[in-house]
Design a protein around this motif. Structure first.
Motif, PDB file in Angstrom:
ATOM      1  N   ALA A 161       0.831  -1.207   0.000  1.00  0.00           N
ATOM      2  CA  ALA A 161       0.000   0.000   0.000  1.00  0.00           C
ATOM      3  C   ALA A 161       0.867   1.260   0.000  1.00  0.00           C
ATOM      4  N   LEU A 162       1.942   1.243   0.799  1.00  0.00           N
ATOM      5  CA  LEU A 162       2.824   2.405   0.883  1.00  0.00           C
ATOM      6  C   LEU A 162       3.547   2.640  -0.436  1.00  0.00           C
ATOM      7  N   LEU A 216       2.789   1.502  -3.427  1.00  0.00           N
ATOM      8  CA  LEU A 216       1.863   1.815  -4.516  1.00  0.00           C
ATOM      9  C   LEU A 216       1.425   3.277  -4.461  1.00  0.00           C
ATOM     10  N   THR A 217       1.117   3.748  -3.266  1.00  0.00           N
ATOM     11  CA  THR A 217       0.698   5.147  -3.115  1.00  0.00           C
ATOM     12  C   THR A 217       1.794   6.112  -3.552  1.00  0.00           C
ATOM     13  N   LEU A 218       3.006   5.888  -3.036  1.00  0.00           N
ATOM     14  CA  LEU A 218       4.117   6.768  -3.384  1.00  0.00           C
ATOM     15  C   LEU A 218       4.439   6.681  -4.875  1.00  0.00           C
ATOM     16  N   TYR A 219       4.364   5.472  -5.428  1.00  0.00           N
ATOM     17  CA  TYR A 219       4.673   5.271  -6.851  1.00  0.00           C
ATOM     18  C   TYR A 219       3.675   6.019  -7.732  1.00  0.00           C
ATOM     19  N   VAL A 220       2.380   5.869  -7.449  1.00  0.00           N
ATOM     20  CA  VAL A 220       1.352   6.536  -8.252  1.00  0.00           C
ATOM     21  C   VAL A 220       1.489   8.051  -8.145  1.00  0.00           C
ATOM     22  N   VAL A 221       1.712   8.558  -6.929  1.00  0.00           N
ATOM     23  CA  VAL A 221       1.875   9.999  -6.739  1.00  0.00           C
ATOM     24  C   VAL A 221       3.092  10.511  -7.512  1.00  0.00           C
ATOM     25  N   TYR A 225       9.922  -0.331  -9.443  1.00  0.00           N
ATOM     26  CA  TYR A 225       8.777  -0.539  -8.561  1.00  0.00           C
ATOM     27  C   TYR A 225       7.652  -1.418  -9.092  1.00  0.00           C
ATOM     28  N   MET A 271       9.542  11.457  -6.010  1.00  0.00           N
ATOM     29  CA  MET A 271       8.247  12.023  -5.662  1.00  0.00           C
ATOM     30  C   MET A 271       8.379  13.465  -5.181  1.00  0.00           C
TER      31      MET A 271
END
Length: 316
Positions: free
Chosen positions: A34-35, A37-42, A83, A289
């Motif tokens: 979850a961590l 994926l969130t950072l990657y998408v952002v 990632y 990011m």
């Protein structure tokens, strides 16, 4: 020297590696997924936004933003090399990567990282010419010169990654194929080698140290002259604007070079894998990011371009 350098260990040509990643049970892996994926998408959305805004807004078609667009492109590639596979591994019991896949991942990761180090130095030189020699700037940093500088950054990155890959993957690896990391990198790979890796470690420390020290000197010298020029300005508003712009670059440079030094340019780096994983997450995910935020939030031109792009989209 790696503790696995026992000549009695069986040597065999490996067809695949296993990326162990981070330790922990299913809950820990789910949290990491979850961590990440969130950072990657952002990070992907931020860098794509920077590329689109700089490309579409004619007011940002200047050398500084040309280099910034290339920085966002490098960060996008950097993220995508590592990632997607790391995210898949956190949700899978099989964390296998083929031998060729490991070489390809390592080569492009090293290529993008080294190119970014050179590009940050070029960006410092660009600010030096713009501030210290403004009358010569349009000629000194014309489009053809900017293109050649970026090409030179990629050539330097390609040379370093080719050297590092050839030295690393020419080693004989032991029967253990578990890489104590979440992607293919030099320090954990050296742990698996059956041969003496002293030369490999010296090559890694030497080349990485030379790149980091050389590019850092370019940045420090450039900003030394820039600071002197800004302090001699009579306009307080001009000083504030220039310090704000240059401060963004110095923040990005300090974060990137600092983590690279911790990971690759000190002798203890190869021995501390757990620390290395955390540091790796920082410079392969957190910094890509942060870079768009550092440049856009502290840059009025980018914020105005974002507003104009939003207005254009609303109008249509």
């Amino acid at each position: 020297m790696s503790p696995h350098k026992n000549r009695n260990l069986s040597e065999m040509p490996l067809q695949e590696f296993v990326l162990d990643g981070f330790e922990g049970g299913p809950q820990t892996q789910a949290l990491l997924f979850a961590l990440f994926l969130t950072l990657y998408v952002v990070a992907v959305l931020e860098n794509l936004t920077m590329i689109v805004v700089i490309t579409l807004d004619a007011r940002l078609h200047s050398p500084m933003y040309f280099f910034l667009k290339n920085l966002s492109f490098l960060d996008l590639c950097y993220l995508s090399v590592i990632y997607p596979k790391a995210l898949a591994n956190t949700t899978s019991s099989s964390k296998v990567i083929t031998f060729k896949g490991c070489i390809i991942q390592f080569f492009f990761f090293s290529l993008m990282g080294t190119t970014e180090a050179f590009l940050l130095a070029v960006m410092a030189y660009d600010r030096f010419v713009a501030i210290c020699s403004p009358l010569r700037y349009p000629i000194s940093m014309c489009p053809s010169v900017c293109a050649r500088l970026v090409l030179g950054c990629y050539c330097g990155g390609c040379l370093n990654s080719a050297l590092q890959a050839s030295f690393t993957f020419s080693l004989p690896f032991c029967s253990s194929n578990h890489i104590d990391h979440f992607f293919c990198d030099v320090p954990p790979l050296l742990k698996l080698a059956c041969a003496d890796t002293t030369i490999n470690e010296l090559v890694m420390f030497g080349i990485c140290g030379l790149i980091i020290v050389g590019t850092t000197l370019v940045v420090l010298i450039s900003y030394g002259y820039i600071t002197g020029t800004i302090l001699r300005m009579r306009s307080g508003g001009g000083r504030h604007k220039l310090f704000s712009t240059c401060g963004s670059h110095m923040t990005a440079v300090s974060l990137f070079y600092g983590t690279l030094f911790v990971m690759y340019a000190q002798p203890g780096a190869v021995e501390s894998m757990e620390q290395g994983k955390v540091v790796s997450v920082f410079y392969t995910l957190v910094i890509p990011m942060l870079n768009p935020l550092i440049y856009s939030l502290r840059n009025k031109d980018v914020k105005d371009a974002l507003w104009r792009l939003g207005q254009r989209h609303t109008a249509t």
